[in-house]
Design a protein around this motif. Structure first.
Motif, PDB file in Angstrom:
ATOM      1  N   THR A 119     -23.429 -16.206 -20.142  1.00 46.58           N
ATOM      2  CA  THR A 119     -24.573 -15.402 -20.592  1.00 46.58           C
ATOM      3  C   THR A 119     -25.879 -16.166 -20.407  1.00 46.58           C
ATOM      4  OG1 THR A 119     -23.195 -14.309 -22.249  1.00 46.58           O
ATOM      5  CG2 THR A 119     -25.573 -14.173 -22.561  1.00 46.58           C
ATOM      6  N   ILE A 120     -25.887 -17.434 -20.826  1.00 48.39           N
ATOM      7  CA  ILE A 120     -27.082 -18.261 -20.676  1.00 48.39           C
ATOM      8  C   ILE A 120     -27.413 -18.459 -19.199  1.00 48.39           C
ATOM      9  CG2 ILE A 120     -27.971 -20.613 -20.964  1.00 48.39           C
ATOM     10  CD1 ILE A 120     -26.756 -20.673 -23.717  1.00 48.39           C
ATOM     11  N   SER A 121     -26.381 -18.696 -18.387  1.00 47.58           N
ATOM     12  CA  SER A 121     -26.584 -18.893 -16.951  1.00 47.58           C
ATOM     13  C   SER A 121     -27.240 -17.666 -16.319  1.00 47.58           C
ATOM     14  CB  SER A 121     -25.244 -19.182 -16.272  1.00 47.58           C
ATOM     15  OG  SER A 121     -25.400 -19.259 -14.877  1.00 47.58           O
ATOM     16  N   ASN A 122     -26.793 -16.474 -16.720  1.00 50.78           N
ATOM     17  CA  ASN A 122     -27.350 -15.223 -16.174  1.00 50.78           C
ATOM     18  C   ASN A 122     -28.836 -15.111 -16.481  1.00 50.78           C
ATOM     19  OD1 ASN A 122     -27.367 -12.556 -15.044  1.00 50.78           O
ATOM     20  ND2 ASN A 122     -27.370 -11.770 -17.130  1.00 50.78           N
ATOM     21  N   VAL A 123     -29.220 -15.426 -17.711  1.00 50.93           N
ATOM     22  CA  VAL A 123     -30.629 -15.330 -18.106  1.00 50.93           C
ATOM     23  C   VAL A 123     -31.455 -16.420 -17.431  1.00 50.93           C
ATOM     24  CG1 VAL A 123     -32.236 -15.545 -20.051  1.00 50.93           C
ATOM     25  CG2 VAL A 123     -30.156 -14.176 -20.300  1.00 50.93           C
ATOM     26  N   ILE A 124     -30.930 -17.646 -17.410  1.00 52.74           N
ATOM     27  CA  ILE A 124     -31.645 -18.768 -16.788  1.00 52.74           C
ATOM     28  C   ILE A 124     -31.945 -18.470 -15.323  1.00 52.74           C
ATOM     29  CG2 ILE A 124     -31.370 -21.158 -15.974  1.00 52.74           C
ATOM     30  CD1 ILE A 124     -32.122 -21.118 -18.849  1.00 52.74           C
ATOM     31  N   HIS A 125     -30.930 -18.044 -14.579  1.00 54.02           N
ATOM     32  CA  HIS A 125     -31.122 -17.762 -13.149  1.00 54.02           C
ATOM     33  C   HIS A 125     -31.974 -16.516 -12.938  1.00 54.02           C
ATOM     34  CE1 HIS A 125     -27.373 -20.340 -12.437  1.00 54.02           C
ATOM     35  NE2 HIS A 125     -28.371 -20.941 -11.824  1.00 54.02           N
ATOM     36  N   GLY A 126     -31.788 -15.520 -13.806  1.00 54.18           N
ATOM     37  CA  GLY A 126     -32.577 -14.292 -13.682  1.00 54.18           C
ATOM     38  C   GLY A 126     -34.065 -14.543 -13.807  1.00 54.18           C
ATOM     39  N   LEU A 127     -34.441 -15.517 -14.649  1.00 52.57           N
ATOM     40  CA  LEU A 127     -35.847 -15.837 -14.849  1.00 52.57           C
ATOM     41  C   LEU A 127     -36.353 -16.897 -13.876  1.00 52.57           C
ATOM     42  CD1 LEU A 127     -35.964 -15.813 -18.751  1.00 52.57           C
ATOM     43  CD2 LEU A 127     -36.961 -14.131 -17.207  1.00 52.57           C
ATOM     44  N   TRP A 174     -36.310  -8.879 -11.718  1.00 51.17           N
ATOM     45  CA  TRP A 174     -35.144  -9.086 -12.584  1.00 51.17           C
ATOM     46  C   TRP A 174     -35.418  -8.577 -13.991  1.00 51.17           C
ATOM     47  CZ3 TRP A 174     -34.300 -11.649 -17.161  1.00 51.17           C
ATOM     48  CH2 TRP A 174     -32.965 -11.799 -17.560  1.00 51.17           C
ATOM     49  N   LEU A 175     -36.624  -8.880 -14.507  1.00 54.92           N
ATOM     50  CA  LEU A 175     -36.985  -8.433 -15.854  1.00 54.92           C
ATOM     51  C   LEU A 175     -37.054  -6.915 -15.920  1.00 54.92           C
ATOM     52  CD1 LEU A 175     -37.779  -9.189 -18.729  1.00 54.92           C
ATOM     53  CD2 LEU A 175     -40.161  -9.382 -17.958  1.00 54.92           C
ATOM     54  N   VAL A 176     -37.556  -6.290 -14.856  1.00 54.35           N
ATOM     55  CA  VAL A 176     -37.596  -4.816 -14.793  1.00 54.35           C
ATOM     56  C   VAL A 176     -36.184  -4.249 -14.929  1.00 54.35           C
ATOM     57  CG1 VAL A 176     -37.978  -2.848 -13.236  1.00 54.35           C
ATOM     58  CG2 VAL A 176     -39.745  -4.594 -13.502  1.00 54.35           C
ATOM     59  N   LYS A 177     -35.245  -4.810 -14.160  1.00 52.49           N
ATOM     60  CA  LYS A 177     -33.853  -4.328 -14.219  1.00 52.49           C
ATOM     61  C   LYS A 177     -33.251  -4.552 -15.603  1.00 52.49           C
ATOM     62  CE  LYS A 177     -33.073  -5.090  -9.289  1.00 52.49           C
ATOM     63  NZ  LYS A 177     -32.477  -5.977  -8.266  1.00 52.49           N
ATOM     64  N   PHE A 178     -33.540  -5.712 -16.191  1.00 52.15           N
ATOM     65  CA  PHE A 178     -33.022  -6.012 -17.531  1.00 52.15           C
ATOM     66  C   PHE A 178     -33.533  -4.984 -18.542  1.00 52.15           C
ATOM     67  CE2 PHE A 178     -33.346  -7.778 -21.742  1.00 52.15           C
ATOM     68  CZ  PHE A 178     -32.139  -8.436 -21.923  1.00 52.15           C
ATOM     69  N   LEU A 179     -34.842  -4.733 -18.525  1.00 45.61           N
ATOM     70  CA  LEU A 179     -35.428  -3.823 -19.507  1.00 45.61           C
ATOM     71  C   LEU A 179     -34.980  -2.376 -19.281  1.00 45.61           C
ATOM     72  CD1 LEU A 179     -39.056  -5.270 -19.779  1.00 45.61           C
ATOM     73  CD2 LEU A 179     -37.222  -5.443 -21.456  1.00 45.61           C
ATOM     74  N   ASN A 180     -34.869  -1.983 -18.028  1.00 44.98           N
ATOM     75  CA  ASN A 180     -34.439  -0.604 -17.745  1.00 44.98           C
ATOM     76  C   ASN A 180     -32.989  -0.361 -18.159  1.00 44.98           C
ATOM     77  OD1 ASN A 180     -36.878   0.360 -16.785  1.00 44.98           O
ATOM     78  ND2 ASN A 180     -36.446  -0.200 -14.666  1.00 44.98           N
ATOM     79  N   SER A 181     -32.190  -1.416 -18.168  1.00 47.74           N
ATOM     80  CA  SER A 181     -30.791  -1.267 -18.593  1.00 47.74           C
ATOM     81  C   SER A 181     -30.607  -1.615 -20.077  1.00 47.74           C
ATOM     82  CB  SER A 181     -29.883  -2.159 -17.744  1.00 47.74           C
ATOM     83  OG  SER A 181     -30.210  -3.526 -17.914  1.00 47.74           O
ATOM     84  N   LEU A 197     -34.343 -12.860 -25.167  1.00 50.87           N
ATOM     85  CA  LEU A 197     -33.395 -11.938 -24.528  1.00 50.87           C
ATOM     86  C   LEU A 197     -31.956 -12.242 -24.946  1.00 50.87           C
ATOM     87  CD1 LEU A 197     -34.890 -11.677 -20.909  1.00 50.87           C
ATOM     88  CD2 LEU A 197     -35.365 -10.262 -22.913  1.00 50.87           C
ATOM     89  N   LEU A 198     -31.679 -13.504 -25.253  1.00 53.79           N
ATOM     90  CA  LEU A 198     -30.334 -13.894 -25.689  1.00 53.79           C
ATOM     91  C   LEU A 198     -30.027 -13.463 -27.123  1.00 53.79           C
ATOM     92  CD1 LEU A 198     -30.209 -17.516 -24.218  1.00 53.79           C
ATOM     93  CD2 LEU A 198     -28.747 -15.612 -23.517  1.00 53.79           C
TER      94      LEU A 198
END
Length: 511
Positions: free
Chosen positions: A141-149, A200-207, A177-178
């Motif tokens: 989970t942390i890896s996904n957020v770290i790389h996404g940002l 990436w943030l757009v996709k995160f917020l839209n989902s 976000l975590l």
């Protein structure tokens, strides 16, 4: 279902009312953005919703049990912590539960055998709870957020203090976000993000299955995430149920109608006041005049639509320079370790150059090295001896206990009161704002004060590090025009390509 109800909200700074009897509601799963001009009170409203500020009047009610996460554009965090410690703090209750499980298993060696089943059942229940909370996927989970940002996993070992402004902002956003909040309140989340990571943030917020309210001056970003638009205008909060383009069209029509209604009401008020003045002293018409006065006192005033404050940004040009303004030879930048390969370039007289590269690559570090704020690790650079440099620093720390008036007066002791207020007015800082402590101003207003501090400085080289942060669309356009018209040399760091591409002749890309 309504998650948030705000009714009859009134809040003032000094003599200036930001909101008066304003109301709003946020519904379950609603994806909303909050817009308004610099100084309208967007960040202040988020602070009130986060219960960091109390309104003068009115009521604010969150649905019971809601976990509200707030991203402050000026968040203060412990800089001695490692990024790993800062992020993993989100999961501290889960780690404590894991420790309890370990203690239960260890207790088997010493407890009465008749208690085995009870202890093992308790341990199994806790393990199921951890599984339900995705405890064993924390690293992923942390890896996904770290790389996404746009960060690398080795950032976890760094201390907060060593991070660039952009990396620090990403880590703060990442932690929020975590936390898996029921409602997100995000103030300028795209500051310091490049296009890839904004996507990436757009996709995160839209989902995101829950509700959020986002403040941003990035219109492209807002157009991609908004399903509801709240507008701060005329001391009220206006709600538009639709996307950002729907809001633009509907709001324009609303403002046109409001202006007509305002003008009509002003004529009516003027006519009524004139009637009262002429008839209040006549015995035959006194009662009617008094009746109209009472009616006028009860009249709900229509506020004039707020238009963009006229601002004027101009950089005063000094003496002319020779041809080669800056020579950089095998320059190695960084703190303990090099951030990029050796840098070589020459910037000539009148050239306007953008410094680009991903967050954390060293753009601000390069600028600070060229300004001799930090030492190079190796290599050298040479400024032409006639260079007059005006440096706009990204993270300049103004004394927030002072007012804009006091700051300008300190920089320009020969200016009288009228001259100082005139300088501030050129940047859209009103009389009331000029006399308020800086910590009560919005991010955009603070940025305008920083530019006001440069107003009387002559230069032939401008170095600007992320100058558009917190500025509204109108202010950005005025700044862009000022940089285009500036006859000197410009070195510009900006994450907004739409801003710098019309200004700069070419890019120096760090990689």
């Amino acid at each position: 279902m309504s998650l948030l109800d705000v009714t009859n909200l009134t809040f003032s700074y000094g003599h200036e009312k930001l909101y008066e009897d304003a109301s709003m509601r946020l519904f379950e799963g609603e994806h909303a953005v909050l817009v308004g001009k610099n100084g309208a009170g967007k960040s202040t409203l988020l602070n009130i919703l986060a219960k960091n500020l109390s309104p003068d009047q009115g009521k604010l009610e969150w649905l019971a049990g809601q976990k509200v996460g707030y991203l402050d554009q000026y968040a203060k965090i412990n800089e001695k912590l490692t990024v790993e410690a800062y992020l993993y703090d989100v999961f501290l209750p889960l780690f404590e539960k894991e420790q309890m499980i370990q203690q239960l298993y260890e207790s088997i060696a010493t407890i009465d055998p008749k208690d085995y089943d009870r202890v093992l059942n308790q341990a199994h229940r806790l393990e199921e709870e951890l599984a339900n909370d995705n405890f064993y996927a924390i690293q992923s989970t942390i890896s996904n957020v770290i790389h996404g940002l746009g960060l690398e996993m080795d950032v976890l070992k760094q201390t907060i203090k060593t991070l660039s402004g952009g990396m620090r902002a990403k880590v703060i956003l990442g932690k929020l976000l975590l936390e898996e909040c029921d409602v997100l309140l995000l103030d300028e989340p795209t500051n310091f993000l490049d296009i890839k990571h904004i996507d990436w943030l757009v996709k995160f917020l839209n989902s995101f299955p829950k509700a959020f309210i986002v403040v941003s001056h990035d219109e492209d970003f807002l157009k991609q995430i908004a399903k509801t638009v709240f507008v701060l205008d005329g001391k009220s909060i206006i709600r538009y149920k639709g996307d950002y383009n729907f809001y633009l069209n509907a709001h324009q029509l609303r403002m046109e109608n409001q202006l007509k209604a305002y003008k009509s009401q002003q004529k009516f008020i003027e006519k009524t006041k004139d009637y009262i003045q002429k008839n209040i002293v006549r015995a035959s018409t006194t009662k009617m005049a008094q009746s109209r006065r009472k009616m006028l006192n009860k009249l709900k005033i229509i506020h004039k639509p707020i238009t963009d404050k006229k601002i004027h940004i101009e950089f005063l040009y000094g003496i002319s320079t020779g041809r080669d303004v800056l020579k950089v030879n095998d320059l190695i930048i960084g703190y303990d370790e090099p951030l990029v390969e050796p840098i070589n370039f020459i910037i000539k007289k009148g050239e306007k150059v953008a410094i680009t590269g991903k967050n954390g690559i060293g753009k601000s570090t390069l600028i600070k090295t060229l300004m001799q704020v930090i030492d190079p690790l190796d290599g050298d650079f040479t400024w032409i001896d006639t260079a007059q440099i005006l440096y706009y620093e990204q993270d300049i720390d103004l004394e927030e206990k002072y007012t804009p008036f006091e700051l300008i007066h300190h920089e320009n002791p020969d200016h009288d009161r009228k001259q100082i207020l005139s300088v501030l007015a050129q940047f859209g800082i009103t009389f009331d704002m000029a006399n308020r402590p800086l910590n009560t101003l919005s991010g955009g207003e603070k940025t305008k004060v920083k530019f006001a501090l440069t107003r009387t400085h002559q230069s032939n080289v401008l170095i600007l590090d992320e100058p558009t942060n917190h500025l509204d669309k109108h202010a950005k356009e005025v700044l862009k025009e000022a940089l285009i018209n500036y006859p000197g040399t410009v070195i510009l760091v900006s994450h907004e390509k739409s801003f710098y591409e019309e200004i700069c002749d070419y890019e120096i890309h760090l990689s």
